[in-house]
Motif scaffolding. Structure first.
Motif, short mmCIF file in Angstrom:
data_model
loop_
_atom_site.label_atom_id
_atom_site.label_comp_id
_atom_site.label_asym_id
_atom_site.label_seq_id
_atom_site.Cartn_x
_atom_site.Cartn_y
_atom_site.Cartn_z
N GLY A 91 0.85 -1.26 0.08
CA GLY A 91 0.00 0.09 -0.02
C GLY A 91 0.93 1.35 0.00
O GLY A 91 0.47 2.30 -0.44
N THR A 92 2.06 1.09 0.44
CA THR A 92 3.13 2.38 0.30
C THR A 92 3.34 2.63 -1.08
O THR A 92 3.83 1.75 -2.09
N ASP A 93 3.07 3.96 -1.62
CA ASP A 93 3.41 4.33 -2.93
C ASP A 93 4.63 5.01 -2.69
O ASP A 93 5.76 4.81 -3.92
N ILE A 94 5.36 5.69 -1.99
CA ILE A 94 6.54 6.46 -2.07
C ILE A 94 7.08 6.28 -0.52
O ILE A 94 6.38 6.35 0.69
N VAL A 124 10.53 -1.66 -4.81
CA VAL A 124 10.96 -0.87 -5.88
C VAL A 124 10.48 -1.35 -7.17
O VAL A 124 9.80 -0.90 -8.20
N LYS A 125 10.86 -2.60 -7.58
CA LYS A 125 10.98 -3.34 -8.57
C LYS A 125 9.31 -3.38 -8.96
O LYS A 125 9.12 -3.73 -10.06
N ALA A 126 8.69 -3.84 -8.13
CA ALA A 126 7.06 -4.00 -8.41
C ALA A 126 6.55 -2.74 -8.55
O ALA A 126 5.49 -2.52 -8.82
N GLY A 127 7.13 -1.49 -8.24
CA GLY A 127 6.51 -0.35 -8.77
C GLY A 127 6.34 0.85 -7.64
O GLY A 127 6.02 1.90 -7.64
N GLY A 128 7.15 0.48 -6.51
CA GLY A 128 7.54 1.70 -5.60
C GLY A 128 8.29 2.91 -5.64
O GLY A 128 9.09 2.62 -6.67
N VAL A 129 8.30 3.82 -5.21
CA VAL A 129 9.15 5.12 -5.61
C VAL A 129 9.97 5.23 -4.27
O VAL A 129 9.27 5.58 -3.31
N LEU A 130 11.12 5.29 -4.39
CA LEU A 130 11.99 5.32 -3.03
C LEU A 130 12.93 6.62 -3.17
O LEU A 130 13.37 7.04 -4.00
N TYR A 220 14.30 1.04 -11.79
CA TYR A 220 14.34 -0.23 -11.53
C TYR A 220 12.95 -1.16 -11.40
O TYR A 220 12.19 -0.83 -10.53
N GLY A 221 13.27 -1.93 -12.40
CA GLY A 221 11.83 -2.53 -12.67
C GLY A 221 10.78 -1.65 -13.01
O GLY A 221 10.80 -0.71 -13.99
#
Length: 267
Positions: A91-94, A124-130, A220-221
């Motif tokens: 559920g975390t986006d950033i 991150v690879k699955a779509g997270g923004v770090l 990354y991904g």
């Protein structure tokens, strides 16, 4: 009819504030880490309290101004006060990790380990923004920060860029070029005493000064990483405390909007 009209207006407003963003929203979850950065000081009432780079902190050390920028563009703020796991990052986006503690800053620092690095990298690879925000080496756990950064082709150097001595504010100036894809409205910003970044793999420089990489990004991904060698956008530098002509408040707004725009659209 009035209810339908209200829904339409709400949708149009949500679309307008993030014009150009690929994500859906609003209510993107923006987590700031309070596990690896877990500092305390004595408050006005004499009791120990959390401080340094947290959303709810409105004095010079806090991120309340930057938090307001995320809220403006549909973000919902949250503090991540436990070691990252696959479950608690759902559920975390950033996810913003800033100024990892050393023993200089807290008596019992939480150190990152390789399994946690893998959790974050997979997220991150699955779509997270770090967002990785380091510091100069005397004020951050640089080896731990680089353990995480290395997973994305980034390495924070043991150096000090944009060093400011005394009131020589000009030494901390960065001029943002026209057409910058991240900082679209900020033109002159202040950022001092930071570590530079060495790049490898897919990592790319997002800002370079005198041959030193100061901002970097990585695809990354499905996800994105933004890195800077300083905690930077805390209230001291975004609340009018700087001399006239600096755009750090605009930089906080620009970066919040850009990070949200990196969130992949969910099917």
């Amino acid at each position: 009819m009035k209810k339908i009209k209200s829904v339409i207006i709400t949708v149009l407003f949500a679309t307008a504030i993030v014009s150009g963003a690929k994500a859906q929203g609003p209510n993107w979850i923006v987590d700031v880490d309070t596990y690896y950065n877990h500092e305390f000081h004595k408050g006005a009432d004499g009791k120990m309290e959390r401080f340094h780079y947290i959303w709810e902190e409105k004095d010079l050390n806090g991120y309340s101004n930057w938090g307001d920028a995320f809220i403006k563009y549909g973000g919902k703020l949250r503090s991540h006060d436990a070691a990252p796991t696959y479950q608690n990052l759902k559920g975390t986006d950033i996810y913003i990790i800033v100024d990892m503690d050393s023993q200089k800053e807290t008596a019992s620092p939480n150190y990152i380990d390789l399994p946690q690095v893998k959790v974050i990298a997979d997220w991150v690879k699955a779509g997270g923004v770090l967002v990785i925000m380091a510091n100069d080496s005397t004020n951050v756990n640089l080896p731990g920060t680089n353990k995480l950064a290395g997973a994305f082709g980034l390495h924070f150097n043991d150096d000090i860029q944009n060093h400011v001595i005394g009131n020589n504010i000009a030494a901390g100036t960065l001029m943002i070029p026209d057409g910058d894809p991240i900082f679209k409205t900020a033109k002159k910003v202040y950022l001092k005493d930071m570590s530079s970044i060495k790049l490898s793999g897919n990592a790319k420089a997002a800002y370079t000064k005198d041959g030193a990489v100061l901002f970097a990004t990585v695809k990354y991904g499905k996800g994105t990483v933004f890195a800077v060698g300083d905690p930077w956008l805390y209230n001291e530098y975004t609340n009018g405390h700087l001399p006239a002509g600096y755009d750090n408040d605009k930089a906080a707004d620009d970066l919040a909007k850009w990070l949200i725009s990196q969130i992949p659209a969910k099917k």
